[in-house]
Design an enzyme around this catalytic site. Structure first.
Site, PDB file in Angstrom:
ATOM      1  CD1 TRP A 281      -2.639  -1.978   1.593  1.00 36.59           C
ATOM      2  CD2 TRP A 281      -3.548   0.037   0.437  1.00 36.59           C
ATOM      3  NE1 TRP A 281      -3.909  -2.056   1.215  1.00 36.59           N
ATOM      4  CE2 TRP A 281      -4.388  -1.123   0.381  1.00 36.59           C
ATOM      5  CE3 TRP A 281      -3.470   1.145  -0.520  1.00 36.59           C
ATOM      6  CZ2 TRP A 281      -5.565  -0.670  -0.050  1.00 36.59           C
ATOM      7  CZ3 TRP A 281      -4.777   1.182  -1.147  1.00 36.59           C
ATOM      8  CH2 TRP A 281      -5.686   0.543  -1.203  1.00 36.59           C
ATOM      9  CD1 TRP A 385      -5.040  12.469   6.067  1.00 33.70           C
ATOM     10  CD2 TRP A 385      -7.520  12.700   6.307  1.00 33.70           C
ATOM     11  NE1 TRP A 385      -5.228  12.742   7.127  1.00 33.70           N
ATOM     12  CE2 TRP A 385      -6.451  12.945   7.376  1.00 33.70           C
ATOM     13  CE3 TRP A 385      -8.649  13.109   6.203  1.00 33.70           C
ATOM     14  CZ2 TRP A 385      -7.331  13.384   8.605  1.00 33.70           C
ATOM     15  CZ3 TRP A 385      -9.206  13.518   7.353  1.00 33.70           C
ATOM     16  CH2 TRP A 385      -8.618  13.508   8.404  1.00 33.70           C
TER      17      TRP A 385
END
Length: 481
Positions: A281, A385
């Protein structure tokens, strides 16, 4: 693969420009310089564009400067020393080349928009050689068959895993020849001491890695089952060390790979594989920022670029201070304020609460995190985010809205994480710990925690907020059609 012992240097002097690689072990820029020159001059430049940026974190700067002191001590043991300069990197490097007669600058490649502009400017003025190291695979290596970048994690992960993995770690040089008469600024002091859980430097990073992957019951083997529990000490805590290259990407990926291959049970193997996926990731978000630098300022999803955010300053201030009235949210925010770090599940919860419950622009939260996180990384922070807000690549659907009470019950079942960071809730029974506003008045008195006095009432009703955000996102999508 670079081998330290097989090449005779052919140049007298080279600069090793340190940026996000504060280590000697498995440092490809340092090794390349070692093979190139007889003398290596380790240099760190205090770049005003970074040191004085509006999103800078005092805690992160303190961690960086402490890491530089640790690195300098390690260099001294190798017969070397760190040279500190301040100013525009291109100008300072040009001065150093003139002062030392060095013929080349070696540095580890970086992929942020600013780093790429900076390095292009430097390369126009001095001989600059960039080496790999920030990630296992360069963003240009993990592409679709048509040479376009992936924007969904799962196919990116599959393509990433199909590429050759590294097989070895480069050793640290035993000896680095460096002149001692170069002028150097002192490493800055900053009045923001690091939390004892995160001591800066390569040695501390190696100890944390070792603690995560070794022992009778290594946390890496239970990572899949326990990684979402902020009340348990079951994650690696290595993100600040990766952020500044106190550990290399290869060191942690090879550690994960070795754990996968030595796991004694399917469950243990799954734990190590899950941790490896988290490392991938990190590489995915680096690649996204590389290929789509606009995400640093706007939503990746065009249809969600015009959400009508509420952006209430009072609500934002309460969120920043950990005073929203939702204990799992406030515990995460207070952990961040004290330590400069936050458990990943807590990050998802507080980000969902800000964007979905308070309808505040994700960029406000992204900026606050960058101003407070030890591990504040432009790519990972932006990616996280936008994932939480539902506006990014591979994002959670915008209609997936975390219920902060249910999140607390599921991932902090006994309220231990909440009580650790919110002392005013210490005596609140577990029955009420996740929704203390529902506690009867006599229970509040017994716990010494009157809601609205010792601890705030919820600043927003979750059910109402859920409907509000669905309407706001729906209107944005409709307006984009």
């Amino acid at each position: 693969m670079l081998e330290i012992t097989t090449t005779v240097p052919t140049h007298p002097t080279a600069l090793w420009w340190i940026r996000r690689d504060l280590r000697l072990t498995d440092n490809q820029a340092l090794t390349a310089a070692y093979l190139f020159a007889d003398e290596i001059l380790p240099v760190f430049i205090l770049d005003p564009a970074i040191i004085h940026a509006p999103h800078v974190s005092a805690k992160r700067l303190a961690f960086l400067f402490a890491g530089l002191r640790h690195l300098n001590e390690t260099l001294h043991r190798c017969g070397s020393r760190l040279t500190i300069r301040e100013g525009d990197p291109a100008e300072e490097l040009q001065k150093l080349l003139q002062q030392t007669g060095a013929s080349c600058v070696f540095a580890e490649d970086d992929y942020t928009p600013y780093a790429r502009r900076r390095d292009a400017k430097v390369a126009n003025q001095v001989p600059l050689r960039l080496t790999p190291g920030l990630t296992i695979h360069h963003p240009l290596q993990v592409l679709k068959a048509d040479k376009t970048p992936y924007t969904v994690f799962t196919p990116f992960r599959k393509a990433w895993k199909n590429l050759p993995l590294p097989t070895a770690i480069l050793p640290a040089p035993d000896r680095i020849t460096t002149r001692t008469n170069l002028a150097s600024l002192p490493i800055p002091e900053i009045s923001s001491p690091n939390h004892p859980d995160f001591l800066a430097g390569e040695a501390h990073g190696l100890r944390k890695l070792d603690a995560f992957i070794t022992g009778s019951t290594p946390p890496i083997f239970t990572y899949d089952e326990q990684r979402d529990r902020p009340d348990l000490n079951t994650t690696s805590g290595l993100s600040p060390y990766l952020r500044f290259g106190m550990l290399s990407a290869r060191q942690v990926v090879l550690a994960a790979w070795e754990a996968i291959n030595t796991a004694s049970t399917p469950e243990a193997c799954k734990g190590a594989e899950t941790w490896l996926n988290e490392l991938i990731w990190r590489e995915f978000f680096q690649a996204i920022l590389y290929h789509f630098p606009q995400v640093h300022k706007q939503s990746f999803r065009a249809e969600l670029q015009n959400i009508r955010w509420a952006n209430d300053p009072g609500d934002f201030a309460a969120w920043c201070a950990g005073r929203t009235g939702y204990p799992i949210v406030d515990a995460g925010m207070r952990q961040l304020a004290e330590t400069g770090w936050m458990h990943n599940r807590a990050r998802m919860i507080v980000a969902s609460f800000l964007t979905k419950d308070l309808l505040i622009d994700w960029r406000w939260g992204e900026r606050w995190f960058m101003q407070n996180l030890l591990d504040g990384d432009p790519a990972a922070n932006n990616g996280g985010w936008q994932w939480a807000a539902g506006t990014g690549t591979d994002a959670a659907p915008y209609f997936r809205i975390f219920n902060p009470v249910l999140q607390g019950i599921k991932f902090d079942p006994n309220g231990d994480f909440i009580r650790r960071w919110i002392p005013e809730l210490n005596a609140v029974p577990t029955e009420w710990i996740h929704a203390p506003w529902e506690m009867p008045l006599d229970e509040q008195r017994r716990a010494g925690c009157m809601i609205g006095d010792q601890y705030p009432a919820p600043i927003v009703d979750h059910a109402w907020a859920r409907q509000r955000v669905l309407e706001a996102y729906g209107q944005a999508k409709k307006g984009s059609n």
